[in-house]
Each structure stands twice: as structure tokens, then as C-alpha cells.
Enzyme design. Structure first.
Site, PDB file in Angstrom:
ATOM      1  CB  VAL A  63      27.986  -3.340 -17.635  1.00 12.13           C
ATOM      2  CG1 VAL A  63      26.985  -3.509 -18.731  1.00 12.13           C
ATOM      3  CG2 VAL A  63      28.057  -2.064 -16.930  1.00 12.13           C
ATOM      4  CB  THR A  65      24.487 -10.685 -17.412  1.00 14.06           C
ATOM      5  OG1 THR A  65      24.616 -10.142 -15.972  1.00 14.06           O
ATOM      6  CG2 THR A  65      25.745 -11.803 -17.185  1.00 14.06           C
ATOM      7  CE  LYS A 135       8.052 -11.108 -12.417  1.00 14.99           C
ATOM      8  NZ  LYS A 135       7.960  -9.728 -12.979  1.00 14.99           N
ATOM      9  CE1 TYR A 210      -0.512 -24.458  26.728  1.00 12.53           C
ATOM     10  CE2 TYR A 210      -2.103 -25.886  25.667  1.00 12.53           C
ATOM     11  CZ  TYR A 210      -1.338 -25.683  26.618  1.00 12.53           C
ATOM     12  OH  TYR A 210      -1.118 -26.388  27.798  1.00 12.53           O
ATOM     13  CG  HIS A 271       7.157 -22.925  36.432  1.00 11.02           C
ATOM     14  ND1 HIS A 271       5.997 -22.793  35.373  1.00 11.02           N
ATOM     15  CD2 HIS A 271       6.221 -23.686  37.367  1.00 11.02           C
ATOM     16  CE1 HIS A 271       4.781 -23.177  35.609  1.00 11.02           C
ATOM     17  NE2 HIS A 271       4.965 -23.923  36.889  1.00 11.02           N
ATOM     18  CD  GLU A 323       4.473 -31.483  30.752  1.00 10.47           C
ATOM     19  OE1 GLU A 323       4.546 -31.988  29.828  1.00 10.47           O
ATOM     20  OE2 GLU A 323       3.219 -31.145  31.434  1.00 10.47           O
TER      21      GLU A 323
END
Length: 534
Positions: A63, A65, A135, A210, A271, A323
Site C-alpha cells: 500500500v 499510492t 481514463k 470479401y 487453392h 495473382e
């Protein structure tokens, strides 16, 4: 009132230079425990956090902060009057920078620590500080990575830490806490709950055109920290964005060629199955021989090379549609040629130097994840189990074929030949069949004979076509990814003049298979290692 920076770090690398820089820009430094001692010893003017809270560190530092004067100083919205009023009433002075890295829990449990040591290395105050600062990123800059120290000092040199940097630091901080909590959960679930869980992280999601088919959506996420050669680390130099199928096929092409990376080698994949693989004295030779393995399937394929291609090699592709091309690099002339070949041709650059290999592979099925160790190696043993010996000089060819078979969909059969001393070529492949006989009889053997007939027409040797085919097939090596459940595979192979076969062995009918091989003059090797690939 000077701006304030709270520094509490487990990893002290670079912290003295960072704190000194903050002090030069007028920041008051607040610190804790060991960090305070390091900074004080370095001659930096620093305040102990207990001077702020009015409480000493207690309970062995557990303990220190966790106090309103610290968390209020971090969480306060500095432009909100009610927060400013509360801060003044309670003597809270705003903190503008929080630099925290956490107890080394992950490193502790990597080293087979006992449970007590692991528990002691669970940080409580550190994550609380980081979450609070992240935050409130509009008012507080949170630094959890020592690599960000120079960035902060550079921006302060220009006047202030930018809002964009604060946002990026906040995301990085929350991600660090998420990773930290996942590590704790994973360890304690096993240690305390006797439950093995898997948590994974992938970043940088990119939307693809896709998925496997037009009606499916798809994204690609990258696994951070991967250093071994992988398509995820490739740099795209030209062409359309990669599609879902491009990623899958490119990985297959890379995997196949990496097994030959000490040689000049070219793989061609369609493939996700290799349809061509060859080594050669030149890249053009290897490319030509790989293409000859299946010219029909090579149309629209993906090509991967182990060497930087020269213009001579690339000109082989004139009039041939592909390709995607992967290589360790390109010279200016070669890259110019490829870019002008097609505006759509995807050109990837990827170093094939060794990195730290990943241990496991993962495959998602609906509702679950399968995890397995990587398929390393080619064989566990090299047992010639027939009366007919397997020549030692065919072992290199066999290893070449085994590597291709390893990345061919099961049931897989590969027929390969040595077309020149030390230069290998896949002659035909039988892939993805429900039974091994079809892989041999209807695919590999048939395709091999067809390819040799084309070669016969090209070379026009002074012998009959049948003799030409027989001579080459009889010197080929055929590799199967799994054992032969019956001797019919041997019968069909021998019927196509194949005399050298490599298989894992392990069937209850191995004796019958060996007896048939002996009767038909076939040399058979058992490797003891299966290479199913689904």
C-alpha cells in the site's frame, strides 16, 4: 504551480534520463520506493509519495499510492469547476504525467515460480494508477512503455504533449492492463482453479474485400511480436489489397518454400495446395521447372521464391497470369517489370531470415479452438524395410518431396524427380482425396505421365515415348503423407514404374505392404512421422 509527474516503475531502464528531462521542463517529480531511491541517488530532485499522502508505505510496500490525494490528482477533470473546487478543499494538486510499468508477473511465471512468488508479483497499485490516468487522457499523459520516453521529451521540447499522443498512450495503457490481467487469469486459473484457459490477442484489424466467397465478409488481424518469416510480416510493394484467399494461399506457398530456403527454390500454390515446387541452379530454371509441374493449375497462382529475382527470371512470367509474388527483395529493374506487367499483381517483399519460431498453431471451429504444436521435422527414422535397397543418393530428393507433401492437403502423394544433379522438381501431386489410391492412381501418377509426355514432345529424345516415361518414372521418389492401409497403393505405384517410395509406416498391414513391395521390386522406406494436413 509546477506541473507534476508521478513515476513508479519496475523496469528502471531509461528512467533517469526521462526523469531528468522532465525536471528540465519544469516538472516536479513524485515517486515511490525503489524508483524514488534510484532517482534520488542520481541527483534528481524528487518527492516521496508519502509526502503527498501523509501516509508511509506499509505492508511491505503493498500500500503506497492507493490514496485520494494521488488518485484524485490523476482523475480530476482539470477544466471542470466542481473538480477544481474539490481538489482545492482537500489539498489535492493535479498530476499531469503518470509513468508506470508493472511488477514483472509474466516474467516471474515463465521461470516456474512458486505460487507465493507469483502472487507477490501481482501489481495492484500500478494498474490502478494506469487505468486512472488512461481514463483521464485529456488531462493526463500515461506512459507504460519505456520506448515512449523519448517521444514524450521530444513533444515537451516543442511545448506540450499533443492530444493525439495522449490518446494513443491511453489505448496502449489499457491494452497493457488487459494483457497483464489475462496473464494473471491464465496462471491462476491453472494454479488455483485447475482449469487450462487460452487467451489470445490480435491487433490492427483490416477489412478485406470479401472472404472465401463474395457473399462472406472478412478481416485480417495481426499477431504482435512475431519475428519468424510470415505473410503477416510481408511488405506489399504493389497491386490490389490481399484477399482472404490470398492470405491462405500465400502462407502455403511460403511454408513450402521455407523448407528449401537454403537452395534456389520456387513454390507455386493454388487453392492452398502446392502445384509446383522446384530447385535449380538459377531462379529462372527453378521457376520454369516449378511451373512445369502443373501448368494448368499455375494459372492464377501464387509464387514464392527463396532469392531476389533478376529480370531474366521474371521475364519467364510474360503472358502468364499470376495473382501474387513473394520474394526476399527485388532490384529496381525487376520491380519495374512486375509493376508494368499488371496494375493488379500483388508484389510482396519478405525477409526469410530466421526469427523466433511460434510454438503452436490454432484453428477455430464453431464454438471452440483447436491448439496443436507446429509440425516440425520431416522424419523420425529412415528404415529401408524391403529387400531392394533405397540409394543414399536419393535421400535429398526424398527430403525435398517430403517437404512438399507436408504442406499438401491429405490424403497427399507427391512424385518428385532429380532432373539434374542436386536440382529437384515436383513432377505431380495427388491432394485432398478421401482415399490414398485415388491420390496415386487418378491424380499423381496420371499427372506425372501427362507432364512427361509434354516433356517428351519438347525434348524429342531418340527413344519411344513409353520408354522415356518409364525411364524417368523409375528414378522418381514417391512420398505419402501417411501409411498405406492396403498394398493396392504399392501395386498402382509399381504399375506406373515407380520403384522408390517413402511412407511413415504404421499400418496393421505393413507386413503385407512390404511383401508386395518385395514382390514388385519396389524399395520402401518407413520414416515413423506422419504429415496429415487438413
Amino acid at each position: 504551480m509546477p506541473k507534476k509527474a508521478l513515476i513508479s516503475v519496475s523496469d528502471k531502464n531509461g528512467i533517469i534520463d526521462f526523469a531528468s528531462g522532465l525536471a528540465r521542463f519544469g516538472f516536479e517529480i513524485i515517486s515511490t520506493g525503489g524508483t524514488y531511491s534510484v532517482l534520488k541517488k542520481a541527483g534528481i530532485n524528487v518527492r516521496d509519495v508519502s509526502d503527498i499522502t501523509g501516509f508511509p508505505e506499509m505492508m511491505d510496500g503493498r500500500v503506497k499510492t492507493l490514496h485520494p490525494k494521488i488518485h484524485g490528482a490523476i482523475l480530476a477533470l482539470q477544466d471542470k469547476p466542481s473538480h477544481v473546487k474539490d481538489a482545492r478543499e482537500h489539498g489535492i494538486e493535479f498530476i499531469d504525467i503518470v509513468a508506470v510499468n508493472l511488477y514483472p508477473f509474466e516474467k516471474t511465471v515463465e521461470g516456474k515460480a512458486n505460487l507465493e512468488d507469483a502472487i507477490e508479483n501481482i501489481d495492484i497499485g500500478g494498474p490502478a494508477l494506469v487505468r486512472a490516468a488512461a481514463k483521464n487522457y485529456n488531462h493526463v499523459a500515461v506512459i507504460t512503455d519505456t520506448a515512449d520516453y523519448p517521444l514524450i521529451l521530444e513533444e515537451l521540447k516543442k511545448g506540450a504533449i499533443s492530444p493525439e499522443t495522449k490518446k494513443k498512450l491511453a489505448v496502449k495503457a489499457f491494452r497493457r492492463i488487459a494483457d497483464y490481467d489475462c496473464a494473471i487469469d491464465t496462471y491462476l486459473s491453472c494454479a488455483l482453479g485447475n482449469e487450462d484457459i487460452l487467451r489470445m490477442k490480435f491487433v490492427g484489424g483490416t477489412t478485406l474485400r470479401y472472404g472465401e466467397n463474395w457473399h462472406q465478409s472478412a478481416k485480417f488481424y495481426k499477431e504482435p511480436g512475431v519475428t519468424e518469416p510470415t505473410i503477416a510480416n510481408a511488405k506489399q510493394l504493389h497491386g490490389k489489397a490481399l484477399s482472404y484467399n490470398n492470405y491462405v494461399d500465400a502462407e502455403s506457398a511460403l511454408n513450402v518454400v521455407l523448407g528449401c530456403k537454403k537452395k534456389i527454390a520456387v513454390s507455386i500454390v493454388k487453392h492452398s495446395n502446392p502445384c509446383g515446387l522446384a530447385t535449380g541452379n538459377t531462379l529462372k530454371e527453378a521457376l520454369s521447372r516449378a511451373w512445369d509441374g502443373d501448368p494448368v493449375s499455375s494459372f492464377g497462382s501464387i509464387i514464392c521464391m527463396t532469392r531476389k529475382p533478376d529480370l531474366s527470371a521474371l521475364e519467364f512470367l510474360k503472358g502468364r497470369f499470376v495473382e501474387l509474388i513473394i520474394a526476399p527483395g527485388y532490384d529496381e529493374e525487376g520491380l519495374f517489370y512486375l509493376k508494368n506487367k499488371s496494375k493488379d499483381l500483388r508484389i510482396l517483399e519478405l525477409s526469410m531470415d530466421d526469427g523466433k519460431p511460434l510454438e503452436n498453431t490454432y484453428r477455430y471451429i464453431v464454438g471452440g479452438m483447436l491448439v496443436q504444436s507446429r509440425n516440425r521435422g520431416l522424419y523420425e527414422k529412415w528404415d529401408v524395410v524391403t529387400q531392394h535397397q533405397f540409394p543414399e543418393e536419393k535421400k535429398g530428393l526424398s527430403e525435398f518431396a517430403l517437404n512438399a507433401c507436408k504442406y499438401t492437403k491429405s490424403n497427399a502423394v507427391v512424385i518428385a524427380r532429380e532432373y539434374e544433379k542436386g536440382c529437384y522438381q515436383i513432377l505431380a501431386i495427388g491432394a485432398g482425396q478421401p482415399n490414398r489410391v485415388d491420390s496415386i492412381k487418378k491424380l499423381a501418377a496420371t499427372k506425372a505421365r501427362e507432364n512427361l509426355k509434354i516433356l517428351y514432345e519438347r525434348e524429342k529424345p531418340d527413344i519411344s515415348e513409353d520408354e522415356f516415361v518409364k525411364n524417368i518414372m523409375s528414378e522418381c521418389v514417391m512420398v505419402s503423407d501417411a501409411f498405406f492401409p492396403f498394398d493396392d497403393s504399392i501395386i498402382h505405384s509399381a504399375g506406373n514404374h515407380i520403384r522408390y517410395i517413402v511412407s511413415p509406416g504404421g499400418s496393421i498391414r505393413d507386413k503385407e505392404v512390404i511383401a508386395t513391395a518385395n514382390r514388385l521390386g519396389v524399395s520402401l522406406v518407413f520414416t515413423g512421422m506422419r504429415h496429415f494436413y487438413h
